[in-house]
Scaffold this motif. Structure first.
Motif, PDB file in Angstrom:
ATOM      1  N   LEU A  82       0.817  -1.205   0.000  1.00  0.00           N
ATOM      2  CA  LEU A  82       0.000   0.000   0.000  1.00  0.00           C
ATOM      3  C   LEU A  82       0.857   1.264   0.000  1.00  0.00           C
ATOM      4  CD1 LEU A  82      -2.956  -0.889   2.381  1.00  0.00           C
ATOM      5  CD2 LEU A  82      -2.942  -0.725  -0.099  1.00  0.00           C
ATOM      6  N   ARG A  83       1.991   1.209   0.658  1.00  0.00           N
ATOM      7  CA  ARG A  83       2.876   2.374   0.647  1.00  0.00           C
ATOM      8  C   ARG A  83       3.407   2.635  -0.762  1.00  0.00           C
ATOM      9  NH1 ARG A  83       7.891   4.441   4.149  1.00  0.00           N
ATOM     10  NH2 ARG A  83       8.641   5.792   2.518  1.00  0.00           N
ATOM     11  N   PHE A  84       3.786   1.555  -1.456  1.00  0.00           N
ATOM     12  CA  PHE A  84       4.249   1.732  -2.840  1.00  0.00           C
ATOM     13  C   PHE A  84       3.132   2.299  -3.720  1.00  0.00           C
ATOM     14  CE2 PHE A  84       7.330  -1.905  -1.896  1.00  0.00           C
ATOM     15  CZ  PHE A  84       8.329  -1.023  -1.523  1.00  0.00           C
ATOM     16  N   ALA A  85       1.908   1.843  -3.494  1.00  0.00           N
ATOM     17  CA  ALA A  85       0.780   2.376  -4.256  1.00  0.00           C
ATOM     18  C   ALA A  85       0.567   3.858  -3.949  1.00  0.00           C
ATOM     19  CB  ALA A  85      -0.483   1.583  -3.936  1.00  0.00           C
ATOM     20  N   TYR A  86       0.701   4.233  -2.686  1.00  0.00           N
ATOM     21  CA  TYR A  86       0.552   5.636  -2.297  1.00  0.00           C
ATOM     22  C   TYR A  86       1.658   6.496  -2.918  1.00  0.00           C
ATOM     23  CZ  TYR A  86       0.044   9.766   0.620  1.00  0.00           C
ATOM     24  OH  TYR A  86      -0.125  11.049   1.054  1.00  0.00           O
ATOM     25  N   GLU A  87       2.882   5.962  -2.940  1.00  0.00           N
ATOM     26  CA  GLU A  87       3.973   6.698  -3.577  1.00  0.00           C
ATOM     27  C   GLU A  87       3.724   6.855  -5.075  1.00  0.00           C
ATOM     28  OE1 GLU A  87       7.618   4.716  -2.566  1.00  0.00           O
ATOM     29  OE2 GLU A  87       7.575   5.446  -0.509  1.00  0.00           O
ATOM     30  N   GLY A  88       3.092   5.864  -5.683  1.00  0.00           N
ATOM     31  CA  GLY A  88       2.730   5.964  -7.092  1.00  0.00           C
ATOM     32  C   GLY A  88       1.734   7.089  -7.325  1.00  0.00           C
ATOM     33  N   LEU A  89       0.801   7.241  -6.384  1.00  0.00           N
ATOM     34  CA  LEU A  89      -0.148   8.352  -6.500  1.00  0.00           C
ATOM     35  C   LEU A  89       0.560   9.701  -6.358  1.00  0.00           C
ATOM     36  CD1 LEU A  89      -3.209   7.041  -4.460  1.00  0.00           C
ATOM     37  CD2 LEU A  89      -3.068   7.402  -6.922  1.00  0.00           C
ATOM     38  N   GLN A  90       1.531   9.755  -5.465  1.00  0.00           N
ATOM     39  CA  GLN A  90       2.274  11.012  -5.296  1.00  0.00           C
ATOM     40  C   GLN A  90       3.088  11.334  -6.545  1.00  0.00           C
ATOM     41  OE1 GLN A  90       4.460  10.407  -1.645  1.00  0.00           O
ATOM     42  NE2 GLN A  90       2.978  11.648  -0.499  1.00  0.00           N
TER      43      GLN A  90
END
Length: 194
Positions: A82-90
């Motif tokens: 989920l953190r990697f997904a959030y970084e992708g959104l950023q």
């Protein structure tokens, strides 16, 4: 009761001692098949624990420790994903509002999934259709379900209390029914007429 299985319903697989593959070529009589499996309701297996929850034997403690470690490791791995997904959104520069909405959505879904999973360990759902409709929410909040599984393994195998009460109720009902049928009704003496 849905979880209890009668011993007579258990399949007798090929190659079993006294089964269809017996050296004499004859099928085993029903009496020996009944002696091989105990009469009455059988405990319902729990995922990862089988029926070790009944007597807490055959590595029950190790299974609980393994389930706790496994569910915690899966929850930690899921947090990294989920953190990697959030970084992708950023990186995609979607904006602060979308980022906050994603975090809030996962937090709410995880909390609801935790609560529903925790309740499922002690009671059956009153409305199975409504519970089925929450599967999408539980899938989004899967970290909450994993954490509920992790915390429940500290006290028991997840769902053990529910399975134990259902199993004991089925055994009590079986013994009560069996006790009322003792004896052969055909062999009873009829009262003499005067």
């Amino acid at each position: 009761m849905a979880g209890a299985v009668n011993g007579a319903d258990a399949p007798s697989g090929a190659g079993a001692p006294g089964g269809a593959d017996a050296p004499s070529g004859k099928a085993a009589p029903a009496a020996s098949a009944a002696a091989a499996s105990p009469a009455g309701p059988q405990p319902e297996p729990i995922r990862f624990f089988g029926t070790t929850w009944v007597d807490h034997d055959n590595g029950y403690g190790l299974r609980r420790a393994g389930a706790a470690i496994g569910s915690l490791a899966a929850a930690v791995a899921a947090c990294f994903v989920l953190r990697f997904a959030y970084e992708g959104l950023q990186i995609a520069n979607t904006g602060g509002f979308v980022n906050v909405m994603i975090v809030v959505m996962f937090a709410i879904c995880s909390a609801l999934a935790f609560r529903k999973t925790w309740e499922g360990f002690s009671t059956r759902p009153a409305d199975p259709d409504a519970d089925r409709s929450l599967q999408g929410l539980k899938a989004i909040g899967f970290i909450g379900s994993l954490l509920a599984y992790f915390f429940r393994t500290f006290t028991e195998a997840p769902g053990e209390a529910l399975h134990r009460t259902e199993f004991e109720a089925a055994r009590t009902q079986y013994e009560r029914r069996r006790g009322t049928r003792t004896g052969n009704p055909a062999a009873r003496r009829k009262p003499k007429r005067k």
